[in-house]
Write a protein that holds these residues in place. Sequence first.
Motif, short mmCIF file in Angstrom:
data_model
loop_
_atom_site.label_atom_id
_atom_site.label_comp_id
_atom_site.label_asym_id
_atom_site.label_seq_id
_atom_site.Cartn_x
_atom_site.Cartn_y
_atom_site.Cartn_z
N PRO A 127 0.82 -1.21 0.00
CA PRO A 127 0.00 0.00 0.00
C PRO A 127 0.86 1.26 0.00
CG PRO A 127 0.15 -0.87 2.21
CD PRO A 127 0.89 -1.84 1.33
N VAL A 128 0.34 2.31 -0.62
CA VAL A 128 1.04 3.60 -0.64
C VAL A 128 0.03 4.73 -0.53
CG1 VAL A 128 2.94 2.72 -2.07
CG2 VAL A 128 0.98 3.80 -3.17
N VAL A 129 0.48 5.84 0.03
CA VAL A 129 -0.28 7.09 -0.01
C VAL A 129 0.66 8.17 -0.54
CG1 VAL A 129 -1.91 6.52 1.81
CG2 VAL A 129 0.26 7.60 2.42
N PHE A 130 0.11 9.11 -1.25
CA PHE A 130 0.92 10.14 -1.89
C PHE A 130 0.83 11.46 -1.13
CE2 PHE A 130 -0.09 7.10 -5.28
CZ PHE A 130 1.19 6.81 -5.71
N PRO A 131 1.94 12.22 -1.08
CA PRO A 131 1.99 13.42 -0.25
C PRO A 131 1.50 14.69 -0.93
CG PRO A 131 4.18 12.95 -1.09
CD PRO A 131 3.28 11.85 -1.59
N SER A 132 1.07 14.61 -2.17
CA SER A 132 0.65 15.82 -2.89
C SER A 132 -0.54 15.49 -3.78
CB SER A 132 1.80 16.37 -3.74
OG SER A 132 1.36 17.40 -4.60
N ASP A 133 -1.33 16.51 -4.09
CA ASP A 133 -2.46 16.33 -5.00
C ASP A 133 -2.07 16.56 -6.46
OD1 ASP A 133 -4.37 15.70 -3.05
OD2 ASP A 133 -4.64 17.80 -2.55
N HIS A 134 -0.81 16.86 -6.73
CA HIS A 134 -0.33 17.07 -8.11
C HIS A 134 0.42 15.82 -8.55
CE1 HIS A 134 -1.39 21.32 -7.91
NE2 HIS A 134 -0.84 21.33 -6.70
N TRP A 135 -0.10 15.13 -9.56
CA TRP A 135 0.56 13.90 -9.97
C TRP A 135 1.96 14.16 -10.49
CZ3 TRP A 135 2.32 13.39 -14.85
CH2 TRP A 135 1.69 14.08 -15.89
N GLN A 136 2.20 15.37 -11.03
CA GLN A 136 3.54 15.70 -11.51
C GLN A 136 4.55 15.73 -10.36
OE1 GLN A 136 0.77 17.43 -12.09
NE2 GLN A 136 0.58 17.99 -14.24
N THR A 137 4.06 15.98 -9.13
CA THR A 137 4.93 16.03 -7.97
C THR A 137 5.23 14.64 -7.44
OG1 THR A 137 4.11 18.22 -7.34
CG2 THR A 137 5.15 16.90 -5.60
N VAL A 138 4.23 13.76 -7.44
CA VAL A 138 4.43 12.42 -6.88
C VAL A 138 4.91 11.42 -7.94
CG1 VAL A 138 2.77 12.81 -5.06
CG2 VAL A 138 2.00 11.77 -7.19
N MET A 139 4.92 11.83 -9.21
CA MET A 139 5.50 10.99 -10.25
C MET A 139 6.32 11.85 -11.20
SD MET A 139 3.72 8.32 -12.95
CE MET A 139 3.69 9.58 -14.23
N PRO A 140 7.42 12.47 -10.70
CA PRO A 140 8.25 13.28 -11.58
C PRO A 140 8.91 12.40 -12.64
CG PRO A 140 9.35 12.93 -9.48
CD PRO A 140 7.96 12.39 -9.33
N HIS A 141 9.04 12.92 -13.84
CA HIS A 141 9.64 12.15 -14.92
C HIS A 141 10.27 13.10 -15.92
CE1 HIS A 141 5.54 13.16 -16.10
NE2 HIS A 141 5.93 13.08 -17.35
N GLU A 142 11.18 12.59 -16.71
CA GLU A 142 11.89 13.40 -17.69
C GLU A 142 12.61 12.51 -18.68
OE1 GLU A 142 14.81 15.63 -15.52
OE2 GLU A 142 15.77 13.83 -14.72
N LEU A 143 12.99 13.09 -19.79
CA LEU A 143 13.94 12.47 -20.69
C LEU A 143 15.31 12.97 -20.24
CD1 LEU A 143 12.01 13.04 -24.01
CD2 LEU A 143 12.74 10.80 -23.18
N ALA A 144 16.26 12.06 -20.07
CA ALA A 144 17.56 12.47 -19.54
C ALA A 144 18.67 11.64 -20.16
CB ALA A 144 17.59 12.32 -18.02
N ALA A 145 19.82 12.31 -20.39
CA ALA A 145 21.03 11.66 -20.87
C ALA A 145 22.10 11.85 -19.80
CB ALA A 145 21.49 12.26 -22.20
N TRP A 146 22.69 10.75 -19.35
CA TRP A 146 23.66 10.81 -18.28
C TRP A 146 25.08 10.60 -18.80
CZ3 TRP A 146 22.70 11.64 -13.05
CH2 TRP A 146 21.34 11.75 -12.71
N GLY A 147 26.02 11.33 -18.21
CA GLY A 147 27.43 11.11 -18.46
C GLY A 147 27.97 10.16 -17.42
N SER A 148 29.29 10.09 -17.31
CA SER A 148 29.88 9.15 -16.35
C SER A 148 29.69 9.61 -14.91
CB SER A 148 31.38 8.99 -16.65
OG SER A 148 32.02 10.27 -16.65
N HIS A 149 29.49 10.92 -14.69
CA HIS A 149 29.38 11.43 -13.33
C HIS A 149 28.06 12.14 -13.03
CE1 HIS A 149 33.56 10.41 -12.64
NE2 HIS A 149 33.92 11.09 -13.71
#
Length: 419
Positions: A127-149
């Motif tokens: 079970p889980v409960v979420f701390p915010s009413d904004h889904w963008q806050t409780v499920m942040p997401h992005e397209l990202a490219a990572w380097g070595s660090h």
Amino acid sequence: MTAPSVLPAVTLHGGPSAPASVLGRSPARIPTAGKIRAGIKVLTKRAAAEPRACEIYERGLRDGHSFDRIEQALAEALPQLKNPLVPRNVPWFTVRAQDFGNPALARELLDAFGEDRGEGRHLYRFPVVFPSDHWQTVMPHELAAWGSHDKRFWSEYSADGRVRHCMCHAPVPVDAQGRRAVRLFGGRKTMMRETNGGVCEPEACREYQQRECNLTGRFLFFVPGIRSLSAFELHTNSFYAMNAAIQKFETVAFLRGGRISGFLDGQRTPFYLSKRLMEVSHIDEQGRAVRVPQWIIELEAPVDVSALLRDREDDETAIVQAHAACGVLEGEPAGPVMPVDEAEPAPAPGEPTLDKVVALAGGLGVGRADFEVYAVRRWGPGWKLNQRGRRRAWDELDRHRNDAAGYADKVAAALREAP
């Protein structure tokens, strides 16, 4: 094992900002207590042929080390093995002590919600409960490219949400002599990437086409019964999982008047996170759609939808009553004090009185006593005291004038339910 002195935090790029201060208006940050992972990592075929690699891997699993730590140990002991671990999709979530600032939390999670389905004790559903009413806050997401660090490029939406920009770190400025980097206040600055005019276009992006830039996201939540002031996080790279979760969030928010935080109803029903085996499609190198089975994270909301709708109606009744109470506090005349059963404020012209509502219910075969019990459950105890409540009851009765038997059955079924 010593817990870190500072808890990690998730920065919500493109999400709500913290209030302005001397440190600036930075993206909101949610402290996290640990990571629950969506799958496992196993030795590659080449690494599995090395006895030393198998020994390090098995010892790491036995000691509760994270897969990152195991991979680091493999790289140090066997530098000739490149990328010795590969992800494997499994029907359970991985909970390892080293992924938590307080390792005891990992044991608490498994003790409280773990199951043994024939492959050892694992976390299959919790079970889980979420701390915010904004889904963008409780499920942040992005397209990202990572380097070595660190992160090289990442997506971020414009303030109006219409344009997805490709962001990167700005070059560190140097002093007038060009010999020393300027000391930065508040950390490294960011800027829009010059390529593509700063617009994030995956189809035209070299990093995305070479699989260096990928969709990544996480769920941020608390687990009922597990004591922690910081949230837990569950990472996912699955478009299907995130897209389905957004639909669930938006549906629940619609039913609950914009709310997804906390328990879902008065019975303290939480969301649940589990996995479901699905056939998902992807495009192969030849451009063909290929379907493969995958265990996909599923967000469940096991709640009675009609109960959520009734909760909203009760909330609206409470709002009406609150307005009347505010009027009394502000000095408006409250009228004579009468017992609730006898209170009958004068209706506006054309609005139904309580007697008319009850009479119409009787005409449909529902006695006064039964109708009043039903009405209290449906619209709250104040329905008869305010014009809007009586109008809602009248409108419902009016819609059933041609189906008296059906309406009587509906009321009887509602009265049979537990109050």
